[in-house]
Scaffold this active site. Structure first.
Site, short mmCIF file in Angstrom:
data_model
loop_
_atom_site.label_atom_id
_atom_site.label_comp_id
_atom_site.label_asym_id
_atom_site.label_seq_id
_atom_site.Cartn_x
_atom_site.Cartn_y
_atom_site.Cartn_z
N GLU A 81 17.67 44.34 50.15
CA GLU A 81 18.04 45.61 50.77
C GLU A 81 18.23 46.66 49.69
O GLU A 81 18.70 47.76 49.94
CB GLU A 81 19.29 45.45 51.63
CG GLU A 81 20.48 44.87 50.92
CD GLU A 81 21.67 44.69 51.85
OE1 GLU A 81 22.18 45.70 52.33
OE2 GLU A 81 22.09 43.54 52.06
N CYS A 113 22.04 41.45 54.48
CA CYS A 113 22.22 40.16 53.77
C CYS A 113 21.59 38.99 54.52
O CYS A 113 21.44 37.91 53.98
CB CYS A 113 23.69 39.88 53.56
SG CYS A 113 24.53 41.14 52.64
N HIS A 243 28.35 33.38 54.31
CA HIS A 243 27.98 34.57 53.53
C HIS A 243 29.27 35.15 52.96
O HIS A 243 30.24 35.37 53.69
CB HIS A 243 27.30 35.61 54.45
CG HIS A 243 27.23 36.96 53.81
ND1 HIS A 243 26.52 37.19 52.65
CD2 HIS A 243 27.81 38.14 54.13
CE1 HIS A 243 26.66 38.45 52.29
NE2 HIS A 243 27.44 39.05 53.18
P1 HMG Z 1 40.74 47.00 51.62
O1 HMG Z 1 41.09 48.27 52.32
O2 HMG Z 1 40.92 46.95 50.16
O3 HMG Z 1 41.51 45.81 52.33
O4 HMG Z 1 39.23 46.65 51.96
P2 HMG Z 1 43.04 45.44 52.39
O5 HMG Z 1 43.91 46.58 51.98
O6 HMG Z 1 43.23 44.88 53.76
O7 HMG Z 1 43.20 44.32 51.28
C1 HMG Z 1 42.39 43.21 51.24
C2 HMG Z 1 43.26 41.95 51.22
O8 HMG Z 1 44.08 42.01 50.03
C3 HMG Z 1 44.22 41.85 52.40
O9 HMG Z 1 44.29 40.48 52.75
C4 HMG Z 1 45.55 42.28 51.79
O10 HMG Z 1 46.69 41.73 52.48
C5 HMG Z 1 45.43 41.71 50.39
P3 HMG Z 1 43.97 40.03 54.28
O11 HMG Z 1 44.99 40.65 55.12
O12 HMG Z 1 42.59 40.59 54.59
O13 HMG Z 1 44.00 38.54 54.21
N1 HMG Z 1 46.33 42.35 49.41
C6 HMG Z 1 46.98 41.66 48.46
N2 HMG Z 1 47.07 40.36 48.18
C7 HMG Z 1 47.85 39.97 47.12
N3 HMG Z 1 48.58 40.84 46.37
C8 HMG Z 1 48.52 42.17 46.62
C9 HMG Z 1 47.72 42.63 47.71
N4 HMG Z 1 47.44 43.84 48.24
C10 HMG Z 1 46.59 43.65 49.28
N5 HMG Z 1 49.22 43.01 45.85
C11 HMG Z 1 37.22 45.43 52.19
C12 HMG Z 1 38.66 45.34 51.79
C13 HMG Z 1 36.57 44.05 52.04
C14 HMG Z 1 37.10 45.86 53.66
C15 HMG Z 1 36.52 46.46 51.26
O14 HMG Z 1 36.48 45.96 49.96
C16 HMG Z 1 35.09 46.78 51.69
O15 HMG Z 1 34.87 47.69 52.48
N6 HMG Z 1 34.07 46.04 51.13
C17 HMG Z 1 32.66 46.24 51.46
C18 HMG Z 1 32.30 45.76 52.87
C19 HMG Z 1 32.48 44.27 53.04
O16 HMG Z 1 32.52 43.53 52.10
N7 HMG Z 1 32.51 43.82 54.32
C20 HMG Z 1 32.62 42.42 54.63
C21 HMG Z 1 31.97 42.01 55.95
S1 HMG Z 1 30.36 42.75 56.21
C22 HMG Z 1 29.30 41.81 55.20
O17 HMG Z 1 29.67 40.79 54.70
C23 HMG Z 1 27.92 42.35 54.95
C24 HMG Z 1 27.69 42.88 53.55
O18 HMG Z 1 27.52 41.82 52.64
C25 HMG Z 1 26.47 43.80 53.53
C26 HMG Z 1 25.14 43.28 54.07
O19 HMG Z 1 25.05 42.54 55.02
O20 HMG Z 1 24.14 43.72 53.50
C27 HMG Z 1 28.82 43.71 53.04
#
Ligand code: HMG
Length: 411
Positions: A81, A113, A243
């Site tokens: 992609e 992906c 994935h």
């Molecule tokens: P975010 O806003 O950083 O998430 O976005 P968050 O604030 O919820 O924090 C993430 C986790 O860290 C949470 O855990 C927090 O509690 C924890 P959870 O509740 O989820 O278990 N946390 C901590 N833990 C320990 N100590 C701390 C602390 N603070 C917070 N101090 C997000 C995270 C993955 C959404 C963001 O990075 C993102 O948008 N990434 C890109 C999109 C993505 O990866 N999506 C995944 C599904 S879609 C997919 O897989 C397809 C893809 O590969 C593309 C394709 O298909 O081509 C992306």
């Protein structure tokens, strides 16, 4: 012997950034990346690598591991992609660089992906058909996962390529395609409009879309398995891999799978089931995601490479559940069976070896590389790639009259 994968190889770029350094620079607690997302390091693409060189490097290693001649390839599919041109497929560049013959069907395939799984399944159908005339298929997944600086997606970057030789007879990996479960839905969870260098992401929604697809596929796979074999998913599958946009996604996914299969159990019971199965059934597959990050199309197959590095020949006879997800969205849950060919393949994995050879870069170097869109005044190929490097064989040399130029390492 049956149709399937007869060799698999991975290429990982030779630079990495530590997630601790990224967290410090962004004033985010290190544990958010380490524990919350599960990351340790992420691969960074040097100025001389791109989707084409990564694909060519992985492909040449897969051909060597399979012990075949390039003339034996009759189908070449690249799934990406993050291609380098809107018209010319990455597969054509690879054909030229590797010197793959003209009597070959060559194309690029895209479904975020999920595209890599589509390419593998297409290739398997092709080698099973009358059209392959004794030839083999080369399938490559190659991607650079790049998000904006200072965005929530930034810690989930990465890059790499995985290549497969698919043949009508192999003793290495067979699929059980009658069992495959599919899911697709028109959603905007992650997308990259034409002209955009980085994707637009609805991060939390993308995780919901992923888990909804997994839920659906898990039910179907379980039904198919019971119908075809009389066995249940958790009894039939020895290792699960999902994935992985980030390693912690494995936890979310496996808990969802357990909850789907055990709808009457409470959350703490599901968490206990997860803890019981994590070390044996899942942890060995996470190493790549922890060290490299998201490699989009190849991500779930990097899990397979990680598992093979860890478990080697003990995988012979095991069934692996592979959940492939791509935004947009499309998903497939399939089962791979590992055969005796694992013994030979184990000698050529070279995944840990590639990780060990990497050079760590600083935040300043990362920012420069990012801002200059891959160009760098400070990171020079000769300082990173030793003259006897066996992995970084092909490299990008620049653009001349809108044509991308590549060369091969003399060694
Ligand atoms: P975010 O806003 O950083 O998430 O976005 P968050 O604030 O919820 O924090 C993430 C986790 O860290 C949470 O855990 C927090 O509690 C924890 P959870 O509740 O989820 O278990 N946390 C901590 N833990 C320990 N100590 C701390 C602390 N603070 C917070 N101090 C997000 C995270 C993955 C959404 C963001 O990075 C993102 O948008 N990434 C890109 C999109 C993505 O990866 N999506 C995944 C599904 S879609 C997919 O897989 C397809 C893809 O590969 C593309 C394709 O298909 O081509 C992306």
């Amino acid at each position: 012997m049956k149709a399937g994968i007869s060799s698999i190889s991975i290429y990982i770029p030779p630079l990495y950034l530590s997630h601790d350094d990224l967290a410090d620079a962004r004033a985010i607690p290190r544990d958010k990346f380490r524990i919350g997302l599960g990351h340790v390091n992420m691969a960074i693409v040097p100025p001389w690598d791109d989707t084409v060189t990564m694909a060519a490097n992985a492909a040449e290693m897969a051909i060597e591991t399979a012990g075949i001649d390039k003339d034996e390839i009759g189908l070449l599919i690249v799934s990406t992609e993050t291609g380098v041109d809107q018209s010319k497929p990455v597969a054509s560049f690879v054909q030229g660089l590797l010197g793959i013959g003209h009597r070959t069907r060559v194309y690029e395939i895209k479904h975020a992906c999920y595209g890599g799984t589509v390419a593998i399944m297409n290739a398997i159908n092709w080698v099973k058909s009358q059209h392959h005339r004794g030839k083999k298929a080369l399938v490559i997944t190659s991607d650079i996962a790049k998000y904006g600086l200072n965005t929530l997606g930034e810690p989930t970057q990465g890059a790499g390529a995985v290549a497969f030789i698919i043949s009508d007879e192999t003793e290495f990996i067979h699929f059980l395609p009658d069992l495959n479960a599919f899911y697709s839905k028109d959603v905007y969870d992650f997308w990259r409009p034409n002209g955009y260098l980085t994707p637009i992401v609805d991060g939390k929604y993308s995780i919901d879309c992923y888990l909804e697809a997994l839920d659906f596929c898990t039910k179907d796979l379980q039904d198919n398995l019971i119908r075809e074999t009389g066995k249940e998913l958790l009894d039939f599958v020895d290792y699960f891999m999902y994935h992985l946009p980030f390693p912690r996604m494995a936890y979310k996914a496996h808990c969802r799978l357990l909850a789907t299969l055990n709808p009457t159990l409470a959350e703490d019971a599901i968490n206990r089931m997860y803890e019981e199965s994590f070390t044996e059934k899942m942890k060995p597959a996470l190493m790549g995601s922890e060290e490299v990050g998201n490699i989009y199309t190849g991500s779930v197959y990097m899990c397979l490479m990680s598992l093979m590095e860890e478990k080697s020949e003990s995988l012979i006879g095991k069934n692996i559940g592979i959940f492939s997800y791509g935004s947009g969205c499309g998903a497939e849950f399939l089962i791979a069976h590992i055969g005796r060919g694992m013994k030979q393949q184990a000698k050529h994995l070279n995944f840990n070896k590639q990780l060990k050879r990497r050079k760590k870069i600083t935040m300043e170097e990362y920012t420069e590389l990012y801002s200059e869109q891959g160009a760098s005044k400070t990171i020079k190929r000769e300082d990173v790639i030793s003259t006897d490097d066996e992995f970084s064989r092909y490299f990008f040399t620049g653009v001349n009259e809108h044509k991308r130029q590549y060369a091969k390492n003399r060694n």
